[in-house]
Design a protein around this motif. Structure first.
Motif, PDB file in Angstrom:
ATOM      1  N   PRO A 269       0.802  -1.230   0.000  1.00 15.46           N
ATOM      2  CA  PRO A 269       0.000   0.000   0.000  1.00 15.46           C
ATOM      3  C   PRO A 269       0.831   1.276   0.000  1.00 15.46           C
ATOM      4  CG  PRO A 269      -0.072  -1.030   2.156  1.00 15.46           C
ATOM      5  CD  PRO A 269       0.604  -2.007   1.246  1.00 15.46           C
ATOM      6  N   SER A 270       2.031   1.216   0.579  1.00 16.25           N
ATOM      7  CA  SER A 270       2.864   2.429   0.591  1.00 16.25           C
ATOM      8  C   SER A 270       3.366   2.767  -0.805  1.00 16.25           C
ATOM      9  CB  SER A 270       4.040   2.254   1.550  1.00 16.25           C
ATOM     10  OG  SER A 270       4.966   1.311   1.063  1.00 16.25           O
ATOM     11  N   LEU A 271       3.705   1.755  -1.589  1.00 13.27           N
ATOM     12  CA  LEU A 271       4.126   2.016  -2.969  1.00 13.27           C
ATOM     13  C   LEU A 271       2.946   2.513  -3.804  1.00 13.27           C
ATOM     14  CD1 LEU A 271       6.536  -0.993  -3.636  1.00 13.27           C
ATOM     15  CD2 LEU A 271       7.114   1.349  -2.996  1.00 13.27           C
ATOM     16  N   LEU A 272       1.767   1.979  -3.552  1.00 10.14           N
ATOM     17  CA  LEU A 272       0.573   2.476  -4.234  1.00 10.14           C
ATOM     18  C   LEU A 272       0.288   3.925  -3.851  1.00 10.14           C
ATOM     19  CD1 LEU A 272      -1.800  -0.622  -3.953  1.00 10.14           C
ATOM     20  CD2 LEU A 272      -0.683   0.234  -6.022  1.00 10.14           C
ATOM     21  N   MET A 273       0.486   4.264  -2.592  1.00 14.55           N
ATOM     22  CA  MET A 273       0.270   5.646  -2.164  1.00 14.55           C
ATOM     23  C   MET A 273       1.317   6.573  -2.776  1.00 14.55           C
ATOM     24  SD  MET A 273      -1.630   7.762  -0.637  1.00 14.55           S
ATOM     25  CE  MET A 273      -2.747   6.591   0.140  1.00 14.55           C
ATOM     26  N   ASN A 274       2.535   6.078  -2.914  1.00 20.19           N
ATOM     27  CA  ASN A 274       3.576   6.857  -3.587  1.00 20.19           C
ATOM     28  C   ASN A 274       3.164   7.157  -5.032  1.00 20.19           C
ATOM     29  OD1 ASN A 274       6.849   7.423  -3.163  1.00 20.19           O
ATOM     30  ND2 ASN A 274       6.261   7.107  -5.293  1.00 20.19           N
ATOM     31  N   LEU A 275       2.600   6.137  -5.698  1.00 23.60           N
ATOM     32  CA  LEU A 275       2.114   6.317  -7.062  1.00 23.60           C
ATOM     33  C   LEU A 275       0.991   7.352  -7.102  1.00 23.60           C
ATOM     34  CD1 LEU A 275       1.668   5.652 -10.044  1.00 23.60           C
ATOM     35  CD2 LEU A 275       0.440   3.584  -9.333  1.00 23.60           C
ATOM     36  N   TYR A 276       0.087   7.290  -6.134  1.00 21.31           N
ATOM     37  CA  TYR A 276      -1.009   8.260  -6.088  1.00 21.31           C
ATOM     38  C   TYR A 276      -0.479   9.687  -5.966  1.00 21.31           C
ATOM     39  CZ  TYR A 276      -4.584  11.232  -3.999  1.00 21.31           C
ATOM     40  OH  TYR A 276      -5.421  12.285  -3.714  1.00 21.31           O
ATOM     41  N   ILE A 277       0.461   9.909  -5.064  1.00 19.60           N
ATOM     42  CA  ILE A 277       0.948  11.271  -4.802  1.00 19.60           C
ATOM     43  C   ILE A 277       1.718  11.823  -5.998  1.00 19.60           C
ATOM     44  CG2 ILE A 277       2.522  12.632  -3.374  1.00 19.60           C
ATOM     45  CD1 ILE A 277       1.767  10.788  -1.032  1.00 19.60           C
TER      46      ILE A 277
ATOM     47  N   GLY B 257      -1.985   9.819   6.428  1.00 17.36           N
ATOM     48  CA  GLY B 257      -1.260  11.092   6.512  1.00 17.36           C
ATOM     49  C   GLY B 257      -0.659  11.471   5.169  1.00 17.36           C
ATOM     50  N   SER B 258      -0.052  10.491   4.483  1.00 15.27           N
ATOM     51  CA  SER B 258       0.513  10.751   3.157  1.00 15.27           C
ATOM     52  C   SER B 258      -0.581  11.150   2.177  1.00 15.27           C
ATOM     53  CB  SER B 258       1.247   9.506   2.649  1.00 15.27           C
ATOM     54  OG  SER B 258       2.330   9.171   3.484  1.00 15.27           O
ATOM     55  N   PHE B 259      -1.731  10.477   2.265  1.00 13.23           N
ATOM     56  CA  PHE B 259      -2.862  10.791   1.383  1.00 13.23           C
ATOM     57  C   PHE B 259      -3.338  12.228   1.587  1.00 13.23           C
ATOM     58  CE2 PHE B 259      -7.576  11.057   1.472  1.00 13.23           C
ATOM     59  CZ  PHE B 259      -7.791  11.087   0.093  1.00 13.23           C
ATOM     60  N   ILE B 260      -3.517  12.613   2.833  1.00  8.41           N
ATOM     61  CA  ILE B 260      -4.050  13.954   3.123  1.00  8.41           C
ATOM     62  C   ILE B 260      -3.075  15.039   2.676  1.00  8.41           C
ATOM     63  CG2 ILE B 260      -4.668  15.543   4.987  1.00  8.41           C
ATOM     64  CD1 ILE B 260      -5.797  13.062   6.483  1.00  8.41           C
ATOM     65  N   PHE B 261      -1.814  14.911   3.076  1.00  8.54           N
ATOM     66  CA  PHE B 261      -0.846  15.949   2.732  1.00  8.54           C
ATOM     67  C   PHE B 261      -0.508  15.929   1.242  1.00  8.54           C
ATOM     68  CE2 PHE B 261       0.087  15.892   7.339  1.00  8.54           C
ATOM     69  CZ  PHE B 261       0.035  17.260   7.579  1.00  8.54           C
TER      70      PHE B 261
ATOM     71  N   PRO C 123      -8.667  23.481  -3.270  1.00  4.72           N
ATOM     72  CA  PRO C 123      -8.282  24.880  -3.082  1.00  4.72           C
ATOM     73  C   PRO C 123      -6.999  25.086  -2.300  1.00  4.72           C
ATOM     74  CG  PRO C 123      -9.926  24.270  -1.456  1.00  4.72           C
ATOM     75  CD  PRO C 123      -9.730  23.062  -2.328  1.00  4.72           C
ATOM     76  N   PHE C 124      -6.400  24.021  -1.783  1.00  4.39           N
ATOM     77  CA  PHE C 124      -5.194  24.181  -0.974  1.00  4.39           C
ATOM     78  C   PHE C 124      -3.969  24.426  -1.869  1.00  4.39           C
ATOM     79  CE2 PHE C 124      -8.110  21.302   1.244  1.00  4.39           C
ATOM     80  CZ  PHE C 124      -8.335  22.029   2.392  1.00  4.39           C
ATOM     81  N   ARG C 125      -3.658  23.442  -2.721  1.00  3.81           N
ATOM     82  CA  ARG C 125      -2.517  23.520  -3.640  1.00  3.81           C
ATOM     83  C   ARG C 125      -1.308  24.154  -2.959  1.00  3.81           C
ATOM     84  NH1 ARG C 125      -1.201  22.000  -8.506  1.00  3.81           N
ATOM     85  NH2 ARG C 125      -0.285  23.359 -10.084  1.00  3.81           N
ATOM     86  N   MET C 126      -0.860  23.483  -1.912  1.00  4.93           N
ATOM     87  CA  MET C 126       0.185  24.038  -1.061  1.00  4.93           C
ATOM     88  C   MET C 126       1.509  24.243  -1.789  1.00  4.93           C
ATOM     89  SD  MET C 126      -0.372  22.256   2.652  1.00  4.93           S
ATOM     90  CE  MET C 126      -1.735  22.716   3.707  1.00  4.93           C
ATOM     91  N   LYS C 127       1.693  23.551  -2.911  1.00  5.71           N
ATOM     92  CA  LYS C 127       2.949  23.703  -3.635  1.00  5.71           C
ATOM     93  C   LYS C 127       3.146  25.126  -4.139  1.00  5.71           C
ATOM     94  CE  LYS C 127       3.604  22.120  -7.661  1.00  5.71           C
ATOM     95  NZ  LYS C 127       3.870  21.105  -8.677  1.00  5.71           N
TER      96      LYS C 127
ATOM     97  N   PHE D 285       6.374  22.357   4.696  1.00  8.57           N
ATOM     98  CA  PHE D 285       5.723  21.669   5.815  1.00  8.57           C
ATOM     99  C   PHE D 285       5.190  20.308   5.386  1.00  8.57           C
ATOM    100  CE2 PHE D 285       1.755  20.688   8.082  1.00  8.57           C
ATOM    101  CZ  PHE D 285       2.251  20.556   9.369  1.00  8.57           C
ATOM    102  N   CYS D 286       4.543  20.257   4.211  1.00  8.17           N
ATOM    103  CA  CYS D 286       4.021  18.984   3.697  1.00  8.17           C
ATOM    104  C   CYS D 286       5.139  17.956   3.545  1.00  8.17           C
ATOM    105  CB  CYS D 286       3.343  19.206   2.347  1.00  8.17           C
ATOM    106  SG  CYS D 286       1.698  19.915   2.441  1.00  8.17           S
ATOM    107  N   ILE D 287       6.252  18.392   2.975  1.00  6.21           N
ATOM    108  CA  ILE D 287       7.358  17.469   2.694  1.00  6.21           C
ATOM    109  C   ILE D 287       7.983  16.949   3.972  1.00  6.21           C
ATOM    110  CG2 ILE D 287       9.663  17.350   1.674  1.00  6.21           C
ATOM    111  CD1 ILE D 287       8.548  19.513  -0.353  1.00  6.21           C
TER     112      ILE D 287
END
Length: 417
Positions: A149-157, A220-224, A232-236, A244-246
């Protein structure tokens, strides 16, 4: 005062039928509604009174298309002076289409996927009470259940970031599969949605391996990750929020989350026992807190360095990164010095702890890792000596070198205990 007149003259000539001789002075590329002109014989100008401008970006409307004029006398793409089509992902289509598995692999941004694949077993081994216990069936099952699941979440982000930045990537990273057109946006959305859903389901569905640590790491990875890329966040768009996200994800959430998961599921620590929660691990276990802080700072360095060659596209699309705000050279120098200092401090601390270790073996392990950190700090400066911060190719090569140091740091992590 002459600059607006010059730009107006350019627009006038571009709309004239006999402007071929004039426009040949420029190389052009189009992407979407945008047309870019790259001046081969640019004029000098000033910004902020007396600071020499490395580039001037102006926008105007010509035939209902947005016209972006970039006049440069310091070419950030270096001495090779590549064709504008390759820099800005122009409409030139290649007849070759790579097979879908290759496209999907490239879509994952493999260097980040490898980073996660290296981090999870390293953190698990760091949390292991003894090295031998790490190689038991229970430990391997817990590790595998966390890795998928962590590799899948990495793919999502990473995939979500590409989906929301297609137009920017046509300028900054035209070889990415979405920007290049090798992958349809609808397919990319389906891939990242599936990866995200499967990852989050795995975080809660298993009665034993779906630990609180794994849930913190994935949710946590999903949310950030979502807040980093999506409105509307688009923190980048905001350097401090992006930082902070990173730090939150690559620092506390990943390291403390998977550390807690390993203690609870791999090494059969009682689920409700004091000291196995994510926050408790971070606050009270020096191994967990040290790795979280080290890799949080390292992640900041990588994220800042990633933005250095992206200054042109980020400026056009109003991504106010630190590079856009203070310049490529300053950010490059700052990140290089920060990573050098990080390796120096950690290396010195490990050498000091080696002198107080309980056994000779522990002392030798810490000492070797400490020396390795000092060498890594030296190599960070040495590799940067000949890098031109305004040459995207050179900076990208250096950026990938930092990823190699990132991998090596995780390989060395379990040997500090």
């Amino acid at each position: 005062m002459l600059q607006p007149l010059i730009h107006a003259a350019i627009l006038l000539l571009l709309n004239c039928e006999h402007a071929a001789g004039f426009t040949s002075l420029f190389r052009t590329a189009t992407y979407g509604r945008h047309k870019i002109l790259w001046n081969n014989a640019p004029f000098k100008s000033k910004v902020n009174g007396d600071s020499p401008a490395s580039e001037i970006i102006q926008s105007a409307n010509a035939d209902h298309d947005e016209l972006v004029i970039i006049s440069q006398f310091n070419d950030p793409y270096g001495k090779t002076d590549p064709p504008i089509e390759s820099l800005y992902g122009a409409d030139k289509e290649s007849s070759y289409k790579p097979p879908f598995p290759v496209v999907l692999w490239r879509f994952t941004r493999p260097h980040t996927l490898i980073g996660s694949a290296v981090a999870i077993p390293s953190i698990s081994l760091l949390a292991s009470p003894e090295y031998a216990i790490f190689f038991t069936k229970q430990s391997m099952a817990a590790l595998l259940y966390a890795a998928v699941p962590s590799l899948l979440m990495n793919l999502y982000i990473t995939g979500l970031n590409q989906i929301t930045d297609v137009e920017i990537d046509k300028i900054n990273k035209p070889d990415l599969v979405l920007a290049k057109g090798d992958l349809k946006k609808s397919t990319a959305i389906a891939v990242v949605t599936t990866a995200c859903v499967v990852s989050l389901i795995m975080s809660v569905i298993h009665p034993f391996f779906s630990t609180s640590g794994l849930q913190v790491a994935l949710w946590g990875s999903f949310i950030f990750g979502t807040m980093y890329s999506l409105p509307p966040f688009r923190m980048k768009r905001h350097p401090l929020f992006a930082a902070f996200c990173i730090v939150a994800v690559r620092g506390t959430i990943i390291n403390a989350g998977f550390y807690s998961h390993a203690l609870t599921s791999a090494f059969c620590t009682t689920r409700n026992a004091l000291g196995t929660g994510v926050l408790s691990c971070f606050l009270h276990d020096w191994k967990c807190s040290s790795s979280s802080i080290f890799f949080g700072i390292f992640a900041i360095v990588i994220a800042l360095m990633k933005d250095v060659p992206d200054a042109v596209g980020d400026r056009i699309f109003n991504i106010r990164s630190f590079t856009v705000k203070i310049g490529q050279k300053r950010v490059f120098r700052m990140t290089k010095n920060l990573l050098t200092l990080l390796f120096a401090v950690v290396g010195t601390a490990l050498l000091q702890r080696a002198t107080t270790a309980e056994t000779v073996v522990v002392s030798a392990r810490r000492g070797l890792v400490g020396i390795g950190c000092l060498i890594a700090g030296w190599s960070t400066r040495r590799e940067a000596e000949d890098v031109d911060a305004e040459d995207s190719g050179e900076v990208y090569s250096y950026y990938m070198y930092l990823w190699k140091l990132f991998y090596l740091s995780y390989f060395a992590l379990p040997f500090i205990k």
